[in-house]
Design an enzyme around this catalytic site. Structure first.
Site, PDB file in Angstrom:
ATOM      1  N   PHE A 131       9.794 -14.833  -8.691  1.00  0.00           N
ATOM      2  CA  PHE A 131      10.947 -14.321  -9.439  1.00  0.00           C
ATOM      3  C   PHE A 131      11.911 -13.711  -8.422  1.00  0.00           C
ATOM      4  CE2 PHE A 131      12.728 -10.552 -11.709  1.00  0.00           C
ATOM      5  CZ  PHE A 131      13.079 -11.050 -12.950  1.00  0.00           C
ATOM      6  N   GLY A 137      21.382  -3.990  -2.278  1.00  0.00           N
ATOM      7  CA  GLY A 137      22.475  -3.464  -3.119  1.00  0.00           C
ATOM      8  C   GLY A 137      22.370  -3.872  -4.574  1.00  0.00           C
ATOM      9  N   GLY A 139      19.123  -3.867  -6.786  1.00  0.00           N
ATOM     10  CA  GLY A 139      17.704  -3.740  -7.118  1.00  0.00           C
ATOM     11  C   GLY A 139      17.595  -3.127  -8.496  1.00  0.00           C
ATOM     12  N   THR A 166       8.022 -11.205  -4.280  1.00  0.00           N
ATOM     13  CA  THR A 166       6.570 -11.376  -4.329  1.00  0.00           C
ATOM     14  C   THR A 166       6.206 -12.859  -4.364  1.00  0.00           C
ATOM     15  OG1 THR A 166       6.275  -9.272  -5.461  1.00  0.00           O
ATOM     16  CG2 THR A 166       4.479 -10.863  -5.677  1.00  0.00           C
ATOM     17  N   HIS A 348     -12.624  13.077  -2.339  1.00  0.00           N
ATOM     18  CA  HIS A 348     -13.356  12.466  -1.217  1.00  0.00           C
ATOM     19  C   HIS A 348     -13.238  13.297   0.069  1.00  0.00           C
ATOM     20  CE1 HIS A 348     -13.765   8.900  -3.734  1.00  0.00           C
ATOM     21  NE2 HIS A 348     -14.470   8.307  -2.792  1.00  0.00           N
ATOM     22  N   GLY A 349     -12.372  14.299   0.078  1.00  0.00           N
ATOM     23  CA  GLY A 349     -12.169  15.069   1.309  1.00  0.00           C
ATOM     24  C   GLY A 349     -11.637  14.177   2.422  1.00  0.00           C
ATOM     25  N   GLU A 373       9.626  -3.639 -10.819  1.00  0.00           N
ATOM     26  CA  GLU A 373       9.862  -3.878 -12.256  1.00  0.00           C
ATOM     27  C   GLU A 373      10.494  -2.636 -12.906  1.00  0.00           C
ATOM     28  OE1 GLU A 373       7.096  -6.350 -14.301  1.00  0.00           O
ATOM     29  OE2 GLU A 373       6.367  -7.241 -12.442  1.00  0.00           O
TER      30      GLU A 373
HETATM   31  C1  LIG Z   1       6.382  -4.972  -2.648  1.00  0.00           C
HETATM   32  C2  LIG Z   1       7.552  -5.275  -3.520  1.00  0.00           C
HETATM   33  C3  LIG Z   1       7.538  -6.411  -4.313  1.00  0.00           C
HETATM   34  C4  LIG Z   1       8.657  -6.750  -5.081  1.00  0.00           C
HETATM   35  N1  LIG Z   1       8.670  -7.934  -5.769  1.00  0.00           N
HETATM   36  C5  LIG Z   1       9.834  -8.354  -6.336  1.00  0.00           C
HETATM   37  C6  LIG Z   1       9.940  -9.674  -6.892  1.00  0.00           C
HETATM   38  O1  LIG Z   1       8.974 -10.432  -6.953  1.00  0.00           O
HETATM   39  N2  LIG Z   1      11.147 -10.065  -7.360  1.00  0.00           N
HETATM   40  C7  LIG Z   1      12.242  -9.274  -7.348  1.00  0.00           C
HETATM   41  O2  LIG Z   1      13.303  -9.696  -7.774  1.00  0.00           O
HETATM   42  N3  LIG Z   1      12.169  -8.003  -6.847  1.00  0.00           N
HETATM   43  C8  LIG Z   1      10.997  -7.538  -6.329  1.00  0.00           C
HETATM   44  N4  LIG Z   1      10.915  -6.275  -5.793  1.00  0.00           N
HETATM   45  C9  LIG Z   1      12.086  -5.424  -5.811  1.00  0.00           C
HETATM   46  C10 LIG Z   1      11.943  -4.204  -6.706  1.00  0.00           C
HETATM   47  O3  LIG Z   1      11.982  -4.560  -8.064  1.00  0.00           O
HETATM   48  C11 LIG Z   1      13.051  -3.210  -6.308  1.00  0.00           C
HETATM   49  O4  LIG Z   1      12.729  -2.746  -5.014  1.00  0.00           O
HETATM   50  C12 LIG Z   1      13.186  -2.056  -7.271  1.00  0.00           C
HETATM   51  O5  LIG Z   1      13.690  -2.487  -8.514  1.00  0.00           O
HETATM   52  C13 LIG Z   1      14.115  -0.947  -6.732  1.00  0.00           C
HETATM   53  O6  LIG Z   1      15.328  -1.477  -6.268  1.00  0.00           O
HETATM   54  P1  LIG Z   1      15.848  -1.105  -4.797  1.00  0.00           P
HETATM   55  O7  LIG Z   1      14.731  -1.348  -3.841  1.00  0.00           O
HETATM   56  O8  LIG Z   1      17.114  -1.809  -4.563  1.00  0.00           O
HETATM   57  O9  LIG Z   1      16.054   0.467  -4.832  1.00  0.00           O
HETATM   58  P2  LIG Z   1      17.359   1.243  -5.379  1.00  0.00           P
HETATM   59  O10 LIG Z   1      17.795   0.651  -6.663  1.00  0.00           O
HETATM   60  O11 LIG Z   1      18.342   1.336  -4.272  1.00  0.00           O
HETATM   61  O12 LIG Z   1      16.750   2.675  -5.659  1.00  0.00           O
HETATM   62  C14 LIG Z   1      16.759   3.772  -4.723  1.00  0.00           C
HETATM   63  C15 LIG Z   1      16.551   5.060  -5.513  1.00  0.00           C
HETATM   64  O13 LIG Z   1      17.702   5.271  -6.370  1.00  0.00           O
HETATM   65  C16 LIG Z   1      17.264   5.440  -7.704  1.00  0.00           C
HETATM   66  N5  LIG Z   1      18.275   4.889  -8.594  1.00  0.00           N
HETATM   67  C17 LIG Z   1      18.864   3.664  -8.536  1.00  0.00           C
HETATM   68  N6  LIG Z   1      19.750   3.512  -9.538  1.00  0.00           N
HETATM   69  C18 LIG Z   1      19.727   4.675 -10.243  1.00  0.00           C
HETATM   70  C19 LIG Z   1      20.437   5.158 -11.386  1.00  0.00           C
HETATM   71  N7  LIG Z   1      21.326   4.394 -12.023  1.00  0.00           N
HETATM   72  N8  LIG Z   1      20.158   6.399 -11.829  1.00  0.00           N
HETATM   73  C20 LIG Z   1      19.236   7.176 -11.213  1.00  0.00           C
HETATM   74  N9  LIG Z   1      18.551   6.786 -10.123  1.00  0.00           N
HETATM   75  C21 LIG Z   1      18.799   5.559  -9.642  1.00  0.00           C
HETATM   76  C22 LIG Z   1      15.958   4.667  -7.780  1.00  0.00           C
HETATM   77  O14 LIG Z   1      15.156   5.089  -8.867  1.00  0.00           O
HETATM   78  C23 LIG Z   1      15.346   5.005  -6.434  1.00  0.00           C
HETATM   79  O15 LIG Z   1      14.729   6.253  -6.504  1.00  0.00           O
HETATM   80  C24 LIG Z   1       9.788  -5.892  -5.076  1.00  0.00           C
HETATM   81  C25 LIG Z   1       9.771  -4.725  -4.307  1.00  0.00           C
HETATM   82  C26 LIG Z   1       8.682  -4.413  -3.539  1.00  0.00           C
HETATM   83  C27 LIG Z   1       8.725  -3.158  -2.694  1.00  0.00           C
END
Ligand SMILES: Cc1cc2nc3c(=O)[nH]c(=O)nc-3n(C[C@H](O)[C@H](O)[C@H](O)COP(=O)(O)OP(=O)(O)OC[C@H]3O[C@@H](n4cnc5c(N)ncnc54)[C@H](O)[C@@H]3O)c2cc1C
Length: 398
Positions: A131, A137, A139, A166, A348-349, A373
Site C-alpha cells: 500500500f 510531507g 503522512g 511496508t 524483567h529488570g 495507520e
Molecule cells: C515501519 C513503517 C511502516 C509503514 N508502512 C506504510 C505503508 O505500508 N504504506 C504507507 O503508505 N505508509 C506506511 N507508513 C507510513 C506511516 O503511516 C506514517 O509514517 C504515519 O502516518 C505518520 O506520518 P509521518 O511519518 O509523515 O509523520 P507526520 O504526519 O509528519 O507526524 C509527525 C507528528 O505530527 C503529528 N501530527 C501530524 N499532523 C497532525 C495534526 N493535524 N494535528 C496534530 N498532530 C499532528 C503526528 O501525530 C506526529 O506526532 C509506515 C511507517 C513506518 C514507520
C-alpha cells in the site's frame, strides 16, 4: 461504498472458524515462536514459514471466498490478529498488506476485472501487495500528496516518491495513490492505481533500518514516468483514492488494535513467567507486591483491550460505527500495549534491556503501532472531531 468483505456476513461459520483459529494458534506456538530469534537475526521470515502460512490461507483470510480467500469478517479477523500479535510482528506483516490496507482497496473499490486479475494471486500468497500512500510531507495528511498521475492517451503516467512502504522490497504489486488534479468541488482529486513492481520506472530503494519489527521490510519507492494502462485505475474512478485509503485504514485500525492486544498478552505472559522463576535475595520477584501491582496493571490493560476490540469489530461488521470506534480501539489498545511492554521490561529488570530477550523485542516492535495507520494524535482528532460534529449537528437541528 460499503465494505464488501464485512457486509456479506461471515462466509465461515463459528465451528469452522474455531478450527481455523485453533490451527493458527497451534502453528504460531509450535512453529513460529521457537524461531523468533532466527527471524530477528536474519531480518526475514524464513521461506518455509511463508509457505506454511500460505497453505493455511493466511495471505487471504480477509478476502472473500469468491476471490480465493477464506472470507473471514472483522470479528473473526480480530481473533486471529490477537494470535498474530503473540509472536514476532514480522510474521503478521508479511501477509498483513494482502489482507488489509492493500487487499481491501481491491476488495471494496476494484472492478470485477481488476479483482479477477489480482485477488486470487494475492489470497494465495503468490503476489505480495503493498500500500503506497505515504510521502515526505504527506503522512498524517494524505491530502498533501504530491505524486501525480497524468492521462496520456489510453495510459496514465505516474511520477512521485513514496516512503516507509511496508513489504516494498518483496512486493509484486503496488497500490499507489496519486493526484490527478488539485482538490476541487468535484472531489479530492486522488486516484489509486495498480502498478506491478516490475513496471518500467519503478525503483525500490534499499531496506530501511528500523527500530524494530526485524523481518518486516520497508523502503522508499520511486515512480518515474511509470506508464500503466487505463484499466489500472482502481474502480475506473479518478476520485476513488481518498475514500479507498480512508476505508482501508479504518478497517485496518481495528486489526492493529487486536495485534496490540496480542503483543500485550505476550508481554504479560513473559512477565509472569519471569516473576515466577527469578529470585532476589531468595525471594521470587513475583512475591514482591510492587511487582504484583505492575502485573495487575498489565492484566487490566489486556482484558480491557480485548473486550474493546471485540465490541468495536462487531460494531464495524454491523455497520453501526466504521469511523470513530476503530480509532477508539486503535488509540486505546496501542497506547495500552506500549505501557504493558514498558512494565514488562521493568519487571524483567536489567534482563529486560538485553537484546534477544522477548520483552525487549516487543517493546521495540509495538512502538510502530502508535505511528502507522494513523498516529495516536490523528486517532484523537478523528474521535474528538467526529463526536463534536455530531453534537453540533444535533444542536443546530433543535
Ligand atoms: C515501519 C513503517 C511502516 C509503514 N508502512 C506504510 C505503508 O505500508 N504504506 C504507507 O503508505 N505508509 C506506511 N507508513 C507510513 C506511516 O503511516 C506514517 O509514517 C504515519 O502516518 C505518520 O506520518 P509521518 O511519518 O509523515 O509523520 P507526520 O504526519 O509528519 O507526524 C509527525 C507528528 O505530527 C503529528 N501530527 C501530524 N499532523 C497532525 C495534526 N493535524 N494535528 C496534530 N498532530 C499532528 C503526528 O501525530 C506526529 O506526532 C509506515 C511507517 C513506518 C514507520
Amino acid at each position: 461504498m460499503s465494505d464488501q468483505a464485512d457486509s456479506v456476513g461471515p462466509e465461515v461459520d463459528a465451528e469452522d472458524f474455531a478450527a481455523i483459529l485453533a490451527t493458527t494458534r497451534d502453528y504460531i506456538r509450535t512453529v513460529v515462536m521457537p524461531r523468533e530469534r532466527e527471524i530477528a537475526d536474519a531480518d526475514a521470515v524464513p521461506d518455509d514459514i511463508r509457505a506454511g502460512l500460505a497453505e493455511m490461507g493466511m495471505f487471504g483470510y480477509a478476502i472473500p471466498q469468491q476471490w480465493g480467500g477464506l472470507g473471514l469478517d472483522l470479528t473473526q479477523d480480530v481473533e486471529l490478529a490477537m494470535e498474530f500479535g503473540y509472536t514476532s510482528l514480522a510474521m503478521r506483516s508479511l501477509f498483513g498488506t494482502n489482507n488489509g490496507i492493500a487487499g481491501q482497496v481491491l476488495v471494496n473499490f476494484g472492478t470485477d476485472e481488476q479483482k479477477a486479475e489480482w485477488l486470487e494471486r494475492i489470497a494465495s500468497g503468490e503476489v505480495i501487495a503493498s500500500f503506497a500512500l505515504t510521502e515526505d510531507g504527506a503522512g498524517s495528511n494524505p491530502a498533501g500528496l504530491a505524486t501525480r498521475a497524468v492521462r496520456d492517451g489510453d495510459d496514465w503516467v505516474i511520477d512521485g516518491t513514496k516512503r516507509f512502504i511496508t513489504n516494498a522490497p518483496v512486493a509484486d504489486l503496488f497500490v499507489v495513490f496519486a493526484r490527478t488534479r488539485p482538490a476541487d468541488a468535484g472531489g479530492p482529486g486522488i486516484a489509486v492505481f495498480l502498478v506491478p513492481a516490475d513496471a518500467a520506472g519503478v525503483t525500490v530503494g534499499p531496506k530501511d533500518r528500523k527500530m524494530g519489527q526485524e523481518g518486516a521490510p520497508t523502503s522508499e519507492v520511486d515512480f518515474s514516468g511509470v506508464r500503466v494502462p487505463a484499466s489500472s485505475l482502481v474502480g475506473g474512478d479518478e476520485d476513488a483514492g481518498y475514500r479507498a485509503a480512508m476505508t482501508s485504514l479504518a478497517r485496518g485500525r481495528v486489526h492493529i488494535a487486536a495485534v496490540a492486544v496480542g503483543s500485550a498478552r505476550r508481554a504479560l505472559d513473559e512477565s509472569l513467567a519471569h516473576a515466577a522463576t527469578t529470585t532476589q535475595g531468595g525471594t521470587a520477584v513475583g512475591d514482591f507486591q510492587l511487582v504484583q501491582a505492575m502485573i495487575a496493571d498489565q492484566q487490566v490493560g489486556v482484558m480491557a483491550g480485548q473486550a474493546l476490540v471485540r465490541e468495536v469489530a462487531a460494531k464495524y461488521v454491523s455497520g453501526e460505527d466504521r469511523r470513530i470506534a476503530p480509532s477508539v480501539a486503535k488509540l486505546f489498545c496501542t497506547e495500552m500495549a506500549g505501557k504493558v511492554a514498558d512494565l514488562a521490561v521493568q519487571i524483567h529488570g536489567g534482563t529486560g534491556y538485553m537484546r534477544g530477550v522477548v520483552v525487549e523485542r516487543i517493546y521495540r516492535d509495538i512502538r510502530l503501532l502508535r505511528l502507522y495507520e494513523g498516529t495516536s494524535e490523528i486517532q484523537r482528532l478523528i474521535i474528538g472531531g467526529g463526536l463534536m460534529r455530531g453534537a453540533t449537528r444535533e444542536a443546530t437541528a433543535r
